[in-house]
Design an enzyme around this catalytic site. Structure first.
Site, short mmCIF file in Angstrom:
data_model
loop_
_atom_site.label_atom_id
_atom_site.label_comp_id
_atom_site.label_asym_id
_atom_site.label_seq_id
_atom_site.Cartn_x
_atom_site.Cartn_y
_atom_site.Cartn_z
N SER A 1 -6.83 -0.57 -0.18
CA SER A 1 -5.82 0.15 0.61
C SER A 1 -6.24 0.23 2.08
CB SER A 1 -5.67 1.57 0.01
OG SER A 1 -5.09 2.46 0.92
N ASP B 1 0.84 -1.21 0.00
CA ASP B 1 0.00 0.00 0.00
C ASP B 1 0.87 1.25 0.00
OD1 ASP B 1 -2.57 1.44 0.20
OD2 ASP B 1 -1.71 2.10 2.09
N1 URA Z 1 -7.23 6.22 2.98
C1 URA Z 1 -6.41 5.18 2.73
O1 URA Z 1 -5.76 4.66 3.62
N2 URA Z 1 -6.29 4.72 1.46
C2 URA Z 1 -6.98 5.24 0.45
O2 URA Z 1 -6.85 4.78 -0.65
C3 URA Z 1 -7.82 6.33 0.71
C4 URA Z 1 -7.95 6.80 1.99
#
Ligand code: URA
Length: 422
Positions: free
Chosen positions: A181, A159
């Site tokens: 994510s 991520d």
């Molecule tokens: N917050 C996150 O952690 N990821 C995203 O993609 C959007 C908001």
């Protein structure tokens, strides 16, 4: 298998197998798939979406890309906000639920763009430590029921790398990419209850209600499928939450809320988020959880837990300071406030120094904005709309007035909670 074939397959909107998604994520992490190839892949996803099955597979692949935290603590709850302007809910919700025996072992981020970050807000308190070892973190939760740090361990490296690319390729607002994510990180952090605060509106990542519902349902499904009690609130982010925007100003508003003097919208949202966390963690009815949460919000126990937490992490609340220079902005006509553009307010607070444009920017914790009027309020010409707290950088009165719309016709106060998905 090669990445060109996978991009071309996605381009034709054909379904990707788990192996193809895994190949792509692994290759991007080890550098064999280049930024420009991943950008093309992410852009296709942004344009064409992913099926539910593909999103679930992508989440699991990302989750398995790094460490997972396992704490021997129960019940353990976590919350996540998709980011907003004036969003200080974690500072209130975390100690409030901890005061009711629901443990919170939380990792939070810094602000970037027009939205703030919990870690930045907490760093307005001198001495507050946002880094800990895993055993310090675990011991603190065991001792007082709450600990909150910045990043720890190597959680979901996929991520980190993908998000950095999404940030500069206009792919942050893709539903499957947000779902994978958020959920990969929440699943990696080890809590058995996950409550999501999905902001909807002008100042949020997702502006469209239908898309927000789709995203909320998807995230709740992913959480539940992984054996977590998961719920999601859709909350309004057309105007800033509460009255304060800016780090120390928001900590002060959080303290006032924990003392029972919070603004209406913030109060309602923290009560609902906390009640969901308590109800799911303790397996009790939502009404019963709400009653308990309100008790501890108004009898001072939530605030006592907040002080204990800040002290445990080395913070000294006496050091909280706000900028000494202030400017009041006055209404230029009579009427009712019909709009306060959260996105513009967030950007103005950032221009004052409260936020950052790049990760390297230094922020000023003491600057920001205190609103005096919110949507639905009546205002007379010459009456105060807001106060700017500033130091070295200032914003123009015209820019601030541009954030407001004042109309002759009365506009109803918007509901802060739009929908609950459970
Ligand atoms: N917050 C996150 O952690 N990821 C995203 O993609 C959007 C908001």
């Amino acid at each position: 298998m090669d990445i060109l074939e996978i991009i071309e397959k996605k381009e034709k909107n054909e379904k990707l197998s788990k192996e193809e998604l895994e190949f792509t994520i692994k290759g991007f992490l080890d550098g064999t798939i280049k930024d420009y190839q991943m950008s093309a892949f992410l852009t296709e996803i942004d344009l064409l979406g992913l099926t539910e099955e593909e999103t679930i597979n992508l989440t699991n692949i990302m989750l398995n890309s790094g460490d997972k935290i396992k704490l021997d603590i129960k019940p353990l709850a976590d919350k996540h906000s998709t980011g907003g302007v004036g969003d200080k809910t974690t500072l209130i919700v975390a100690p409030l639920v901890a005061s009711l025996g629901v443990n919170v072992a939380k990792m939070s981020g810094r602000g970037l763009g027009h939205t703030g970050g919990t870690i930045d807000k907490l760093e307005s308190i001198k001495g507050f430590k946002t880094e800990m070892t895993l055993s310090e973190f675990e011991n603190q939760v065991k001792k007082i029921g709450i600990a909150l740090v910045g990043q720890m361990g190597n959680l979901v490296p996929a991520d980190k790398k993908i998000y950095a690319l999404r940030d500069v390729t206009g792919t942050v607002d893709s539903i499957p990419l947000i779902a994978s994510s958020v959920m990969s990180k929440k699943l990696a952090s080890g809590a058995d209850t996950i409550v999501l605060d999905l902001k909807v509106g002008k100042g949020a990542l997702v502006e469209n209600l239908e898309e927000a519902k789709e995203l909320g349902n998807l995230m709740v499904k992913i959480g539940n499928m992984n054996g977590k009690n998961t719920a999601c609130l859709l909350s309004n982010m057309d105007q800033p939450l509460g009255y304060a925007v800016g780090n120390s100003l928001e900590v002060i508003e959080s303290i006032e809320t924990l003392k029972g003097n919070g603004p209406e919208d913030l109060n309602e949202l923290v009560i609902r988020l906390s009640s969901l966390m308590v109800c799911l963690s303790k397996n009790i009815k939502l009404e019963e959880a709400t009653k308990k949460v309100k008790e501890n919000l108004y009898n001072g126990k939530g605030y006592e837990k907040f002080k204990q937490w800040i002290e445990a992490q080395g913070g000294d609340l006496n050091t909280l300071k706000v900028a000494s220079k202030t400017q009041d902005i006055l209404a230029d006509k009579d009427g009712y406030i019909s709009k306060i553009d959260a996105l513009k307010i967030g950007k103005l607070a950032r221009a004052l120094g409260a936020g950052r444009l790049t990760k390297e920017d230094k922020i000023n914790h003491e600057v920001g904005i205190i609103l005096n009027k919110k949507v639905g309020d009546k205002v007379n010409k010459g009456e105060k709309l807001l106060t700017v707290y500033y130091e070295n950088k200032q914003v123009s009165e015209e820019e601030i007035l541009n954030c407001y719309e004042i109309t002759e016709k009365y506009t109803k106060k918007p509901n802060i909670i739009i929908e609950m998905i459970k």
